[in-house]
Design an enzyme around this catalytic site. Structure first.
Site, PDB file in Angstrom:
ATOM      1  CG  ASP A 179       4.856  -3.044  -5.106  1.00 56.05           C
ATOM      2  OD1 ASP A 179       5.516  -4.027  -5.484  1.00 56.05           O
ATOM      3  OD2 ASP A 179       5.322  -2.173  -4.366  1.00 56.05           O
ATOM      4  CG  ASN A 180       7.548  -0.295  -7.351  1.00 54.93           C
ATOM      5  OD1 ASN A 180       6.754   0.241  -6.582  1.00 54.93           O
ATOM      6  ND2 ASN A 180       8.735  -0.703  -6.965  1.00 54.93           N
ATOM      7  NE  ARG A 231       4.652   9.468  -6.268  1.00 54.49           N
ATOM      8  CZ  ARG A 231       5.157   8.271  -6.080  1.00 54.49           C
ATOM      9  NH1 ARG A 231       6.348   7.969  -6.566  1.00 54.49           N
ATOM     10  NH2 ARG A 231       4.486   7.345  -5.432  1.00 54.49           N
ATOM     11  N   GLY A 280       0.837  -1.204   0.000  1.00 59.20           N
ATOM     12  CA  GLY A 280       0.000   0.000   0.000  1.00 59.20           C
ATOM     13  C   GLY A 280       0.858   1.233   0.000  1.00 59.20           C
ATOM     14  CG  ASP A 340       6.427   3.727  -6.939  1.00 59.55           C
ATOM     15  OD1 ASP A 340       5.831   4.806  -7.083  1.00 59.55           O
ATOM     16  OD2 ASP A 340       6.035   2.846  -6.162  1.00 59.55           O
ATOM     17  NE  ARG A 400       8.841   5.710   0.623  1.00 58.71           N
ATOM     18  CZ  ARG A 400      10.116   5.816   0.379  1.00 58.71           C
ATOM     19  NH1 ARG A 400      10.831   6.715   1.021  1.00 58.71           N
ATOM     20  NH2 ARG A 400      10.706   5.036  -0.496  1.00 58.71           N
TER      21      ARG A 400
HETATM   22  P1  AMP Z   1       9.076   0.637  -2.777  1.00 56.09           P
HETATM   23  O1  AMP Z   1      10.062  -0.458  -2.759  1.00 56.09           O
HETATM   24  O2  AMP Z   1       9.652   2.010  -2.513  1.00 56.09           O
HETATM   25  O3  AMP Z   1       8.204   0.629  -3.979  1.00 56.09           O
HETATM   26  O4  AMP Z   1       8.137   0.409  -1.496  1.00 56.09           O
HETATM   27  C1  AMP Z   1       7.501  -0.806  -1.191  1.00 56.09           C
HETATM   28  C2  AMP Z   1       6.494  -0.584  -0.095  1.00 56.09           C
HETATM   29  O5  AMP Z   1       7.114  -0.067   1.086  1.00 56.09           O
HETATM   30  C3  AMP Z   1       5.445   0.423  -0.462  1.00 56.09           C
HETATM   31  O6  AMP Z   1       4.269   0.007   0.178  1.00 56.09           O
HETATM   32  C4  AMP Z   1       5.964   1.698   0.143  1.00 56.09           C
HETATM   33  O7  AMP Z   1       4.961   2.655   0.357  1.00 56.09           O
HETATM   34  C5  AMP Z   1       6.558   1.186   1.433  1.00 56.09           C
HETATM   35  N1  AMP Z   1       7.614   2.046   1.980  1.00 56.09           N
HETATM   36  C6  AMP Z   1       8.854   2.267   1.504  1.00 56.09           C
HETATM   37  N2  AMP Z   1       9.530   3.120   2.302  1.00 56.09           N
HETATM   38  C7  AMP Z   1       8.688   3.464   3.303  1.00 56.09           C
HETATM   39  C8  AMP Z   1       8.793   4.318   4.447  1.00 56.09           C
HETATM   40  N3  AMP Z   1       9.894   5.006   4.733  1.00 56.09           N
HETATM   41  N4  AMP Z   1       7.711   4.429   5.241  1.00 56.09           N
HETATM   42  C9  AMP Z   1       6.594   3.733   4.998  1.00 56.09           C
HETATM   43  N5  AMP Z   1       6.440   2.913   3.967  1.00 56.09           N
HETATM   44  C10 AMP Z   1       7.466   2.773   3.108  1.00 56.09           C
HETATM   45 MG    MG Z   2       6.655   1.456  -4.778  1.00 59.60          MG
END
Ligand code: AMP
Ligand code: MG
Length: 488
Positions: free
Chosen positions: A244-245, A168, A87, A254, A90
């Site tokens: 998810d990306n 964004r 989800g 992302d 952030r």
């Molecule tokens: P990402 O690898 O950046 O696409 O993130 C994968 C998941 O981790 C997504 O649900 C992001 O929203 C969550 N996420 C990444 N960094 C953070 C953070 N610092 N705080 C909360 N959620 C995060």
């Molecule tokens: Mg992501």
């Protein structure tokens, strides 16, 4: 568009967490135009309240009131394994302007933050900002970045860093993971709502088809096949192609541990955390195809609304088989155009592949080689071509240049016109990691001038911009291996 799926756990009201004493780090006048944002003479918003809005400190600016900020749930596959519910950990969707979604990344914890702090650091926010805008200028579909707002608030990663919020813009941030979410819950009603919403807003042609959901799948898959072919053509590695990306509009979204190739290395891995090289440069097409298979299985219940289960599987499987065909056609189009070839000949693919193999063997700079190629003339002689010196196996590259020149002679464009066309497809400037790193290190000392200079250069990647020639050079030896990982 509004996600409009609130009412169950798939979406939660999420007010941003205030960011103490925010200041501008970067702002994109070009993205601002999309939402008719009025700028002052300094090219930053005229109304100072935009800073507070984009920091997450207030929910209104001028005529705009964002009374319903939300974050959404999605699920997905990470590094090839089912990761269950994720989800917007952030990311907070403020709302719409001009039919575009405005999102804040790093504006605090959300309902889906799991263990994270909901913040983003200055370093990763600058990288996302610069790359989004650079991709747009390269004519590759992408979410846009409007701003980076900084603060002295401390954030813990491997070391202590400071927080920033990147804002964004995209027509929609809906991902493959949103489909997987409802499919995993076997919530066909919500799955259908999601598909209908996409069709109405972005794929209206589906309504005229016998099988609207199958057609929707094909449209999404086609866009992503073309997207990844275009990444390959500029040497872009995304770094985290988890489902998810992956955007269902075929946008690059992302930005994390991405990287542009400096020297050409076919199996280059840009993400330091990607130990197995799942997301290496040469694997991106195959991985995007794999993600489309995840989407196909999530959409299976929708296709089953009009067909037997067996028929639906056959239909989706054959739709999925179109991916490599569409990808190959787009890749060939892109690389032909990089070589300045306007007509199509059977031998072209072999010519391109021979070149890439030679570039890989000698680790030749990807961007500069193609840019320089436009100087070749139809009567050039291989041994006079300066670029031959970049190859270890001179005999092999001389043969290649000879074949390429012969091929050019069968093209109708004059040398001058060919050069101009090639320079519109082969950029001179890309966001090399070392350039971003220099800008980040200065920004960490509160000097944002280099971020802004890079932004300006990258907005015109096909222009010569002689004064900035040194920004087109490969990294110095001590900056060739900058480590970029998921921790941001
Ligand atoms: P990402 O690898 O950046 O696409 O993130 C994968 C998941 O981790 C997504 O649900 C992001 O929203 C969550 N996420 C990444 N960094 C953070 C953070 N610092 N705080 C909360 N959620 C995060
Ligand atoms: Mg992501």
């Amino acid at each position: 568009m509004s996600f409009n799926l609130c009412g169950d756990d798939a979406c939660q009201p999420t007010p941003p967490t205030p960011l103490p004493n925010p200041y501008w780090v970067a702002f994109s006048p070009s993205a601002a135009k999309l939402i008719d944002l009025e700028l002052g003479s300094d090219e930053f918003p005229k109304d100072p309240e935009w800073l507070d809005l984009l920091a997450g400190n207030q929910l209104h600016v001028g005529e705009h009131l964002f009374s319903n900020p939300i974050s959404t749930a999605y699920s997905g596959h990470q590094f090839g394994s089912w990761a269950g519910q994720l989800g917007d950990g952030r990311a907070i969707l403020l709302g719409d302007i001009n039919h575009l979604e405005l999102q804040l990344k790093g504006a605090g914890r959300t309902h889906y933050s799991r263990m994270g702090d909901g913040r983003a650091v200055l370093r990763s926010s600058i990288r996302e900002f610069l790359c989004s805008e650079a991709m747009h200028a390269l004519h590759i579909p992408t979410s846009r970045a409007l701003s980076v707002v900084g603060s002295k608030q401390a954030v813990r990663r491997e070391a202590m860093e400071t927080a920033a919020v990147c804002s964004r813009i995209a027509p929609s941030f809906i991902r493959v993971g949103h489909f997987e979410h409802f499919a995993s819950l076997q919530n066909i009603v919500r799955l259908k709502e999601l598909a209908e919403l996409l069709i109405t807003q972005f794929y209206p042609g589906c309504h005229e088809q016998k099988d609207p959901y199958l057609y929707l799948f094909k449209e999404i898959s086609t866009r992503n096949a073309k997207l990844v072919a275009n990444w390959q053509s500029v040497g872009f590695c995304h770094g985290v192609l988890n489902s998810d990306n992956i955007s269902v509009l075929g946008l690059t979204i992302d930005y994390g541990p991405f990287g542009f190739l400096d020297h050409f290395e076919i199996d280059h891995i840009c993400n330091h955390s990607d130990h197995g090289g799942r997301y290496a440069y040469h694997r991106q097409p195959q991985i995007m195809h794999w993600n489309m298979a995840c989407l196909a299985s999530a959409m299976l219940p929708l296709v089953e609304l009009g067909h037997s289960s067996e028929e639906s599987q056959i239909l989706l499987r054959s739709a999925l088989e179109e991916f490599p065909v569409i990808y190959a056609a787009e890749w060939q189009r892109a690389f032909r155009s990089k070589l300045g070839l306007q007509s199509e000949e059977d031998g072209d693919i072999e010519l391109i592949e021979r070149l890439l193999q030679a570039m890989h063997d000698s680790r030749v700079d990807f961007t500069n080689f193609f840019r320089g190629l436009s100087n070749l003339k139809k009567d050039s002689s291989p041994i006079e071509i300066v670029q031959r010196n970049e190859f270890i196996d001179r005999e092999n590259i001389d043969l290649w240049f000879a074949d390429y020149i012969q091929r050019l002679q069968r093209e109708s464009l004059s040398d001058g016109a060919k050069k101009d066309t090639m320079n519109l497809t082969n950029p001179k400037y890309i966001l090399r990691n070392h350039l971003a790193q220099v800008a980040i290190e200065k920004a960490q000392q509160d000097d944002f001038s280099e971020v802004q200079r890079l932004q300006q250069i990258l907005m015109n990647p096909f222009d010569e911009q002689e004064a900035f020639d040194h920004y087109s050079k490969p990294p110095p030896v001590d900056m060739q291996r900058i480590v970029v990982s998921c921790s941001s």
